[in-house]
Design a protein around this motif. Structure first.
Motif, mmCIF file in Angstrom:
data_model
loop_
_atom_site.group_PDB
_atom_site.id
_atom_site.type_symbol
_atom_site.label_atom_id
_atom_site.label_comp_id
_atom_site.label_asym_id
_atom_site.label_seq_id
_atom_site.Cartn_x
_atom_site.Cartn_y
_atom_site.Cartn_z
ATOM 1 N N ASP A 43 -64.573 76.523 20.804
ATOM 2 C CA ASP A 43 -65.159 77.391 20.963
ATOM 3 C C ASP A 43 -65.387 77.299 22.164
ATOM 4 O O ASP A 43 -66.211 77.683 23.656
ATOM 5 C CB ASP A 43 -65.530 78.023 19.872
ATOM 6 N N LEU A 44 -66.294 75.941 22.343
ATOM 7 C CA LEU A 44 -67.327 76.263 23.332
ATOM 8 C C LEU A 44 -67.565 74.502 24.214
ATOM 9 O O LEU A 44 -68.093 74.881 25.369
ATOM 10 C CB LEU A 44 -68.709 74.877 22.712
ATOM 11 N N GLY A 97 -67.783 64.679 24.550
ATOM 12 C CA GLY A 97 -67.402 65.288 25.970
ATOM 13 C C GLY A 97 -68.905 66.340 25.709
ATOM 14 O O GLY A 97 -69.719 66.694 26.129
ATOM 15 N N LEU A 98 -68.500 67.289 24.754
ATOM 16 C CA LEU A 98 -68.939 68.518 24.099
ATOM 17 C C LEU A 98 -71.073 67.786 23.657
ATOM 18 O O LEU A 98 -71.069 68.376 24.508
ATOM 19 C CB LEU A 98 -68.371 68.806 22.376
ATOM 20 N N LEU A 99 -70.857 67.434 23.089
ATOM 21 C CA LEU A 99 -72.575 66.600 23.359
ATOM 22 C C LEU A 99 -72.976 66.152 24.826
ATOM 23 O O LEU A 99 -74.342 66.306 24.055
ATOM 24 C CB LEU A 99 -72.204 65.465 21.834
ATOM 25 N N GLU A 100 -72.555 65.288 25.069
ATOM 26 C CA GLU A 100 -72.566 65.779 26.467
ATOM 27 C C GLU A 100 -73.274 66.897 27.199
ATOM 28 O O GLU A 100 -74.405 66.523 28.007
ATOM 29 C CB GLU A 100 -71.396 64.534 26.271
ATOM 30 N N ALA A 101 -71.996 67.706 27.605
ATOM 31 C CA ALA A 101 -72.243 68.233 28.154
ATOM 32 C C ALA A 101 -73.610 69.364 27.755
ATOM 33 O O ALA A 101 -73.968 70.387 28.997
ATOM 34 C CB ALA A 101 -70.748 69.458 28.274
ATOM 35 N N SER A 102 -73.941 68.856 26.578
ATOM 36 C CA SER A 102 -74.893 70.263 26.121
ATOM 37 C C SER A 102 -76.104 69.734 26.194
ATOM 38 O O SER A 102 -77.233 70.028 26.664
ATOM 39 C CB SER A 102 -75.278 70.122 24.357
#
Length: 570
Positions: A314-315, A327-332
């Motif tokens: 979703d994110l 990758g999600l944590l890095e983008a956040s």
């Protein structure tokens, strides 16, 4: 100034070298001698095309252009890396039979468009079909600006500088608006994504850990049974075990070791093994007891894995297209910075729009000053051109230079139209439609003479004008007047004229004759420079068609003497 021109293999010209004078050069010759080929060659240096039917082999044109005073052209050539020798640059154009073309300036290959732009800044070709100053609205505006360059050019440059600043501001506003619109689209999504991440609180490496837990929970019964059996095999009581056998071995060596010290190390190793087996069995037993095979634990792990997988799904598109949890944590970590960048977009947009409004007010004032200066210059230019037309046997002609409102551009908001009423009672119409062929040429000449005198006043570089058939459709007194005005123009510019009228050629300071010869059924033309004595028979030929006619020779001498006297008087 164009000091020389060499033409090879164009029409009847096999190889000809033309050396032009600094003032007025006339090109004359019999019909079919190749005068048109000279103009064609000059046109090639200005980016023109060559009719394939004019040659049976590769054609070449080389021109030598003096750069004195042409600052902008010199700067452009320096930027190209073109070579100049003693203030002169060689311009070359080659055209093959199949139409392929190459151009060089100062030894540097250039596109044909660049050739036309650079050479065209110093050389203007006027012909019956291409009186650009009279046909093109931009060229007419440039002519007016040149006429009063001392007043108009500074105002125009001030307007252009404001226009460029506004263009930069418009780009700044466009970027701020795009960022503002992007913020509207993404700010809410980014904020919601960061809130959801905070609620779920995924940890680095957690997805791999959860998958490992699920693998272990799926084999819980097998893991517990295996570890229990292994523990019993080590220290079990119901069957022989490793521990019980080690106990036997230990008791068996205790007595002998007391008798022989050599067995003491073996006994110590057995005792150490017994302790290690006990510890290992205890670890396996604890592991078996800790294995959780409950369905609730398995469900919890499956639920957490689903939660993490859905989070990435979703994110990921919102946070830079991340396709895994890492990758999600890095983008956040960069999303917060994006939100700060968006926060400044509205202020940047407001600043840009305020600055555009301010500069629009300045542009309005600058455009007004420029328009007023052009109106004043237009009245004077119209009078100057009309005065020149009176000298060119068009005393009843009326010239008007209109400055009309047009959409704003870098050079202002004015459109310039040069209008002509060729006789009393006629409407003022654009000169390209109001004048006949001969009148059109004379109007153009009158304009160039008027501009030429002002150009000298403002210290601009003397241009090169090439006139082809400017005397077409005229004769008598009008032809004589054209010759006189060309001579006057040559005081402020280099003038090269292809003519068939002796009244025009007589005023030249340099006279080149195109000579046609026929040999073995092949016609060839060459060019020769005529001295004072040689000019008389050529003018006689142009007058009467017979270079030996005594009456024509006398008339030719009279024409030359009169032209020279007029030149001395001026």
């Amino acid at each position: 100034m164009l000091s020389s021109l060499r033409i090879r293999h164009i029409g009847v010209i096999d190889d000809a070298l033309l050396e032009f004078g600094p003032g007025f050069t006339a090109l004359t010759g019999e019909t079919g001698a190749g005068k048109t080929m000279i103009v064609t060659g000059l046109g090639l240096l200005l980016g023109g095309r060559l009719d394939r039917g004019r040659t049976t082999t590769a054609s070449a044109v080389d021109g030598t252009l003096e750069l004195t005073g042409h600052t902008a052209l010199q700067d452009a050539l320096d930027e190209l890396g073109a070579e100049a020798d003693d203030g002169e640059v060689i311009i070359s154009r080659r055209v093959t039979k199949d139409g392929r073309s190459r151009a060089q300036i100062g030894g540097v290959p250039v596109p044909i468009g660049t050739l036309a732009r650079l050479v065209g800044s110093a050389v203007t070709l006027h012909g019956q079909a291409d009186q650009l100053r009279l046909r093109d609205a931009d060229a007419q505006r440039e002519a007016l600006d040149d006429f009063d360059a001392g007043t108009v050019r500074p105002l125009r440059e001030a307007h252009a500088e404001l226009w460029r600043r506004r263009r930069d501001l418009e780009e700044r506003r466009r970027r701020a608006l795009a960022l503002h619109q992007e913020r509207d689209r993404t700010e809410a999504a980014l904020s919601a994504a960061l809130t959801r991440l905070e609620e779920i609180d995924p940890q680095p490496g957690e997805e791999q850990q959860v998958r490992a837990d699920l693998e272990r929970l799926g084999h819980a019964v097998e893991l517990r049974a295996g570890s229990e059996r292994a523990s019993l095999a080590l220290i079990g009581e119901d069957a022989p075990s490793v521990g019980s056998l080690l106990d036997i071995a230990q008791e068996s060596l205790r007595g002998p070791a007391a008798v022989d010290d050599a067995l003491a190390p073996a006994l110590e190793r057995i005792e150490s093994l017994r302790l290690e087996v006990s510890d290992l069995a205890a670890d396996l037993s604890r592991y078996a007891q800790d294995v959780d095979a409950s369905p609730a634990r398995l469900d919890a792990a499956n639920e957490r894995l689903h939660e993490l997988t859905a989070l990435v799904r979703d994110l990921g598109p919102v946070l830079g297209g991340a396709d895994d949890l890492e990758g999600l944590l890095e983008a956040s970590r960069t999303a917060a910075a994006d939100l700060e960048r968006f926060a400044g977009a509205e202020a940047e947009l407001a600043d840009a729009e305020q600055e555009i409004r301010r500069i629009d007010e300045e542009l309005e004032v600058a455009a007004g000053h420029l328009t007023a200066a052009r109106h004043a210059a237009a009245e004077v230019l119209a009078g100057a051109v009309q005065d020149e037309l009176a000298h060119l046997e068009m005393p009843a002609a009326s010239v008007r230079v209109d400055v009309l409102e047009a959409p704003a551009r870098e050079h202002g908001r004015d459109e310039v139209r040069i209008l002509l009423a060729p006789h009393p009672g006629a409407d003022h119409l654009p000169v390209a439609t109001a004048a006949s062929g001969g009148e059109l040429s004379r109007v153009m000449l009158a304009l160039e003479v008027a501009l030429g005198e002002r150009r000298t006043d403002h210290g601009a570089a003397a241009p090169v004008f090439v006139f082809d058939e400017i005397d077409a459709g005229i004769g008598g007194r009008a032809a004589l007047a054209v010759g006189q005005r060309l001579a006057r123009l040559a005081q402020h510019a280099q003038v090269i004229v292809v003519t068939h009228l002796p009244q025009v050629a007589a005023h030249a300071t340099t006279h080149l004759q195109i000579v046609k010869t026929a040999e073995d059924g092949v016609t060839r033309s060459t060019v020769r420079a005529l001295d004072a004595d040689q000019r008389v028979p050529e003018l006689a030929r142009m007058l009467a068609g017979d270079a030996s006619s005594e009456r024509a020779l006398a008339h030719a001498e009279e024409l030359l003497a009169d032209a020279q006297q007029r030149g001395a008087d001026e």
